[in-house]
Design an enzyme around this catalytic site. Structure first.
Site, mmCIF file in Angstrom:
data_model
loop_
_atom_site.group_PDB
_atom_site.id
_atom_site.type_symbol
_atom_site.label_atom_id
_atom_site.label_comp_id
_atom_site.label_asym_id
_atom_site.label_seq_id
_atom_site.Cartn_x
_atom_site.Cartn_y
_atom_site.Cartn_z
ATOM 1 C CG ASP A 1 -8.667 29.535 20.939
ATOM 2 O OD1 ASP A 1 -9.754 28.927 19.948
ATOM 3 O OD2 ASP A 1 -8.104 28.650 21.384
ATOM 4 C CD GLU B 1 -17.424 19.549 28.887
ATOM 5 O OE1 GLU B 1 -16.893 20.003 28.789
ATOM 6 O OE2 GLU B 1 -18.669 19.284 30.193
ATOM 7 N N GLY C 1 0.127 21.273 15.312
ATOM 8 C CA GLY C 1 -1.470 21.533 14.948
ATOM 9 C C GLY C 1 -2.009 21.544 15.711
ATOM 10 C CE LYS D 1 -12.492 26.544 18.481
ATOM 11 N NZ LYS D 1 -10.627 26.266 19.096
ATOM 12 C CD GLU E 1 -8.567 27.432 16.789
ATOM 13 O OE1 GLU E 1 -9.864 27.534 15.774
ATOM 14 O OE2 GLU E 1 -8.067 26.321 17.516
ATOM 15 C CE LYS F 1 -10.119 27.229 23.030
ATOM 16 N NZ LYS F 1 -8.941 26.901 23.112
ATOM 17 C CB THR G 1 -18.310 21.850 9.966
ATOM 18 O OG1 THR G 1 -18.860 23.011 10.513
ATOM 19 C CG2 THR G 1 -19.218 20.673 9.680
HETATM 20 N N1 HSE Z 1 -5.890 26.339 19.005
HETATM 21 C C1 HSE Z 1 -7.041 25.773 20.468
HETATM 22 C C2 HSE Z 1 -6.101 25.827 21.374
HETATM 23 C C3 HSE Z 1 -7.129 24.624 19.935
HETATM 24 O O1 HSE Z 1 -4.444 26.396 21.000
HETATM 25 O O2 HSE Z 1 -6.275 25.432 22.291
HETATM 26 C C4 HSE Z 1 -7.970 24.290 21.296
HETATM 27 O O3 HSE Z 1 -9.194 25.076 20.651
#
Ligand code: HSE
Length: 332
Positions: free
Chosen positions: A207, A135, A193, A111, A196, A211, A82
């Site tokens: 983001d 992963e 696309g 995430k 985010e 990670k 989701t």
């Molecule tokens: N928005 C993220 C990126 C998508 O551009 O890397 C992948 O997590």
């Protein structure tokens, strides 16, 4: 092995497509989207569910929810794909906790829950003797978690440096190569696309920081949080800065770094020589791992995309299938 899938966005649909095309020994017994769900303990028709979603905009019975699937469905593994909420981790966090609590394995690309509540989720999985694999949360198709946990097992990870956000990398490439303004490049990246839903998560470095937290929690003994990361994005970067870098045969990349011995957890734009292994093009991701035995290893690959993310999820599912069938002897 029976699989329930929560989420029918591009990742969920890509995964269902791959499962229906390949003989992987996986039977999909339940699927849910944000409005409905469908369950059948003997297996649902993936083609029919994909078609229903395409025609009606939802996949199944609107009186059923994703949580109904988690608590009442027949499955060995829950796949939670989701949308990410980085602040609360919800609704993914509740789905994952409830599935682990039922003693079911979990695979996720989400995430939010992994970055927010890694310790709690890891402990819950260990108590129930099930596996939690994630992963697909970092680096898209790049098998970075498998590399850290299995391939480099026994090594001490001294540092990790990475390009972990494809959107920022694309923007920096377009600004440097074509002289596009930051706003124009961001617009292009959104059209592809990859960004985010709220692209400030990308360009402000949140983001890649999320990670980095996931990677650090995987290899660092100390649990870390998003608040522990020092974050600078690329939203203030000018074309002049990129031009100046080029005059020195360099360029700028948004680099996430974790160096345990120096207590460093940081995401920031960095000046790198054009020949540097982390200077990758377009939406690619790249991760360098520095270790005591294996030395330096750099992985480069597609950091997002429907089938690419499905590849990472399938890798986790097949790892769990082997565990489930008793091929991995050690406890999770
Ligand atoms: N928005 C993220 C990126 C998508 O551009 O890397 C992948 O997590």
């Amino acid at each position: 092995m029976k699989v329930a899938i929560l989420g029918m966005g591009s990742v969920g649909k890509g995964l269902m497509q791959v499962i229906s095309e390949r003989d992987l020994g996986l039977v999909v017994t339940a699927v849910a989207d944000s409005r409905s769900a469908i369950m059948d303990r003997d297996g649902i028709s993936i083609d029919e569910v994909l078609e229903a979603k395409r025609l009606r905009g939802y996949c199944g019975d609107t009186s059923l929810s994703a949580m109904d699937v988690v608590t009442k469905g027949t499955y060995d593994v829950l796949v939670e794909v989701t949308p990410t909420n980085a602040l609360t981790g919800e609704p993914g966090l509740s789905h994952i906790l409830a599935a682990l609590d039922r003693g079911r394995h979990v695979v996720t690309s989400n995430k939010g829950p992994i970055a927010r509540e890694y310790e709690r989720l890891r402990r819950c999985a260990a108590e129930k003797g099930v596996l939690l694999r994630y992963e697909a949360t970092v680096g898209g198709a790049i098998p970075i978690i498998h590399t850290l946990e299995q391939g480099l097992a026994g090594n001490r990870v001294l540092a990790i440096f990475g390009v972990l956000n494809g959107t920022c990398n694309y923007i920096l490439c377009r600004m440097a190569a074509e002289g596009l303004s930051y706003e124009q490049a961001l617009l292009e990246a959104r059209e592809m696309g990859y960004a985010e839903a709220d692209p400030t998560y990308d360009v402000k470095g949140i983001d890649p920081a999320i990670k980095l937290v996931i990677l650090a929690n995987t290899f660092w003994k100390k649990p870390v949080q998003l608040e522990d990361v020092e974050v600078t994005g690329i939203d203030m970067l000018t074309n002049d800065a990129l031009r100046l870098a080029e005059e020195q045969d360099c360029t700028i990349r948004l680099i996430a770094e974790a160096i345990p011995d120096r207590g460093i957890l940081r995401v920031a734009p960095r000046l790198l020589p054009l020949s540097h292994p982390l200077v990758v093009d377009g939406t690619l991701n790249a991760i360098t791992i520095e270790t005591d035995m294996a030395g330096e290893i750099t992985l480069i690959g597609k950091g997002a995309g429907s089938v690419e993310t499905a590849s990472a999820i399938i890798g986790d599912l097949l790892y769990i299938r082997d565990f489930h069938e008793g091929r991995h002897k050690k406890t999770p």
